[in-house]
Design a protein around this motif. Structure first.
Motif, short mmCIF file in Angstrom:
data_model
loop_
_atom_site.label_atom_id
_atom_site.label_comp_id
_atom_site.label_asym_id
_atom_site.label_seq_id
_atom_site.Cartn_x
_atom_site.Cartn_y
_atom_site.Cartn_z
N ARG A 94 3.08 13.26 15.47
CA ARG A 94 3.25 11.88 15.03
C ARG A 94 3.54 11.07 16.28
O ARG A 94 4.64 10.63 16.52
CB ARG A 94 4.40 11.77 14.01
N LEU A 95 2.51 10.89 17.08
CA LEU A 95 2.66 10.43 18.45
C LEU A 95 3.30 9.05 18.56
O LEU A 95 4.14 8.81 19.40
CB LEU A 95 1.31 10.45 19.16
N LYS A 96 2.91 8.10 17.74
CA LYS A 96 3.44 6.74 17.86
C LYS A 96 4.43 6.42 16.76
O LYS A 96 4.77 5.26 16.54
CB LYS A 96 2.29 5.74 17.86
N GLY A 97 4.87 7.44 16.05
CA GLY A 97 5.87 7.22 15.02
C GLY A 97 5.34 6.57 13.76
O GLY A 97 6.13 6.08 12.95
N VAL A 98 4.00 6.58 13.60
CA VAL A 98 3.43 6.00 12.37
C VAL A 98 2.57 7.06 11.70
O VAL A 98 3.07 7.84 10.91
CB VAL A 98 2.63 4.73 12.67
N ASP A 99 1.28 7.11 12.06
CA ASP A 99 0.38 8.10 11.48
C ASP A 99 0.76 9.51 11.93
O ASP A 99 1.37 9.70 13.00
CB ASP A 99 -1.06 7.84 11.92
N SER A 100 0.34 10.47 11.13
CA SER A 100 0.60 11.87 11.48
C SER A 100 -0.60 12.72 11.14
O SER A 100 -1.37 12.40 10.23
CB SER A 100 1.83 12.37 10.71
N THR A 101 -0.77 13.79 11.89
CA THR A 101 -1.79 14.78 11.57
C THR A 101 -1.15 16.16 11.46
O THR A 101 -0.19 16.48 12.18
CB THR A 101 -2.89 14.83 12.64
N ALA B 103 4.51 12.61 2.52
CA ALA B 103 5.42 11.66 1.88
C ALA B 103 6.15 10.87 2.96
O ALA B 103 6.24 11.30 4.11
CB ALA B 103 6.42 12.40 1.00
N SER B 104 6.65 9.72 2.57
CA SER B 104 7.44 8.93 3.51
C SER B 104 8.63 8.33 2.80
O SER B 104 8.65 8.21 1.57
CB SER B 104 6.60 7.84 4.17
N PHE C 155 -5.49 17.41 8.73
CA PHE C 155 -5.21 16.44 7.68
C PHE C 155 -4.53 15.23 8.32
O PHE C 155 -3.73 15.38 9.25
CB PHE C 155 -4.27 17.04 6.62
N TRP C 156 -4.80 14.07 7.76
CA TRP C 156 -4.26 12.84 8.31
C TRP C 156 -3.43 12.11 7.28
O TRP C 156 -3.74 12.13 6.07
CB TRP C 156 -5.40 11.95 8.79
N CYS C 157 -2.35 11.46 7.73
CA CYS C 157 -1.47 10.73 6.83
C CYS C 157 -1.05 9.41 7.46
O CYS C 157 -0.65 9.37 8.62
CB CYS C 157 -0.23 11.56 6.51
N ASN C 158 -1.12 8.35 6.66
CA ASN C 158 -0.58 7.06 7.06
C ASN C 158 0.53 6.68 6.09
O ASN C 158 0.24 6.47 4.90
CB ASN C 158 -1.68 6.00 7.07
N ALA D 30 0.84 -1.19 0.00
CA ALA D 30 0.00 0.00 0.00
C ALA D 30 0.88 1.23 0.00
O ALA D 30 1.96 1.27 0.58
CB ALA D 30 -0.89 -0.01 1.23
N GLY D 31 0.39 2.27 -0.66
CA GLY D 31 1.13 3.52 -0.71
C GLY D 31 0.80 4.40 0.48
O GLY D 31 0.13 3.98 1.42
N VAL D 32 1.23 5.64 0.39
CA VAL D 32 0.93 6.61 1.43
C VAL D 32 -0.55 6.99 1.32
O VAL D 32 -1.04 7.29 0.23
CB VAL D 32 1.80 7.87 1.28
N VAL D 33 -1.23 6.95 2.44
CA VAL D 33 -2.66 7.25 2.46
C VAL D 33 -2.89 8.59 3.13
O VAL D 33 -2.31 8.87 4.19
CB VAL D 33 -3.44 6.15 3.21
N GLN D 34 -3.72 9.41 2.53
CA GLN D 34 -4.07 10.70 3.10
C GLN D 34 -5.58 10.88 3.09
O GLN D 34 -6.27 10.40 2.19
CB GLN D 34 -3.44 11.86 2.32
N SER D 35 -6.06 11.58 4.09
CA SER D 35 -7.47 11.97 4.10
C SER D 35 -7.63 13.27 4.86
O SER D 35 -6.82 13.60 5.73
CB SER D 35 -8.32 10.86 4.75
N PRO D 36 -8.67 14.05 4.51
CA PRO D 36 -9.53 13.84 3.34
C PRO D 36 -8.80 14.20 2.06
O PRO D 36 -7.70 14.72 2.10
CB PRO D 36 -10.68 14.81 3.62
#
Lengths: 114, 112
Positions: free
Chosen positions: A69-76, A93-94, A21-24, A2-8
């Motif tokens: 990026r509290l847990k070092g994964v997702d970010s807002t 981006a990652s 904004f959210w990023c995985n 899976a690529g980088v996911v963003q929403s919305p």
């Protein structure tokens, strides 16, 4: 993979309102970036994370922008309050640790502030 | 601070014609990367050049890194309508790791 996911993908708000904004990132990528892209321009870095640590936030307007990026994964990324000039595409981006700086971009969030 | 400049800003070609975009950095680069962004899309990594004078090819695309590691070029042979988009070069400053400075991009339009 899976690529980088963003929403919305799109967000329309009135000025002075808050927005988030959210990023995985790609699984296993420790480095995460938030960029701002204005029409006809290249991406401009806002903030870079190595795991949960913000290692470069020199371009982030800290009076109204914040990120975590509290847990070092997702970010807002948050803007409060939004201004008309904040209308742009916000790209996440990652990249993986290693010898290369290659970055993989998400689809972005197009923000319109009215 | 570091600046990365690209020329031309726009290029219109007929399908089948060649296309070249040039990238210049104000500082020596440890590497240079090229990205393509389709209209309405996001930047997608194309290639990274690391060595002085390096030349890499991807089908009809040829990438070159200058001897002084301050400039680069992307050449597309016999353009196709699928080549439409904005081509960005990006580079870190010196031995900096993780931070990329993007050029403003070259917008390529291909007329069938």
């Amino acid at each position: 993979e899976a690529g980088v996911v963003q929403s919305p993908r799109y967000k329309i708000i009135e000025k002075k309102q808050p927005v988030a904004f959210w990023c995985n990132p790609i699984s296993g990528h420790n480095t995460l970036y938030w960029y701002l892209q204005n029409l006809g321009q290249g991406p401009e870095l806002l903030i870079r994370y190595e795991n949960e640590e913000a290692v470069d936030d020199s371009q982030l307007p800290k009076d109204r922008f914040s990120a975590e990026r509290l847990k070092g994964v997702d970010s807002t990324l948050k803007i409060q309050p939004a201004e008309l000039g904040d209308s742009a595409v916000y790209l996440c981006a990652s990249s993986s640790d290693g010898q290369t700086d290659t970055q993989y971009f998400g689809p972005g969030t197009r923000l319109t502030v009215l | 601070g570091q600046q990365v400049m690209q020329i031309p800003q726009y290029q219109h070609v007929q399908e089948g014609e060649d296309f070249t975009t040039y990238c210049n950095s104000s500082t020596t680069l440890s590497n240079i990367q090229w990205y393509k962004q389709r209209p309405g899309g996001h930047p997608v990594f194309l290639i990274q050049l690391v060595k002085s004078g390096e030349v890499k090819k991807q089908k009809r695309l040829t990438f070159q890194f200058g001897e002084a590691k301050k400039n680069s070029s992307l050449h597309i042979t016999a353009t196709q309508t699928t080549d439409v988009g904005t081509y960005f070069c990006a580079g870190p400053g010196g031995t900096s790791y993780g931070k990329l400075t993007f050029g403003q991009g070259t917008i390529l339009t291909v007329h069938p």
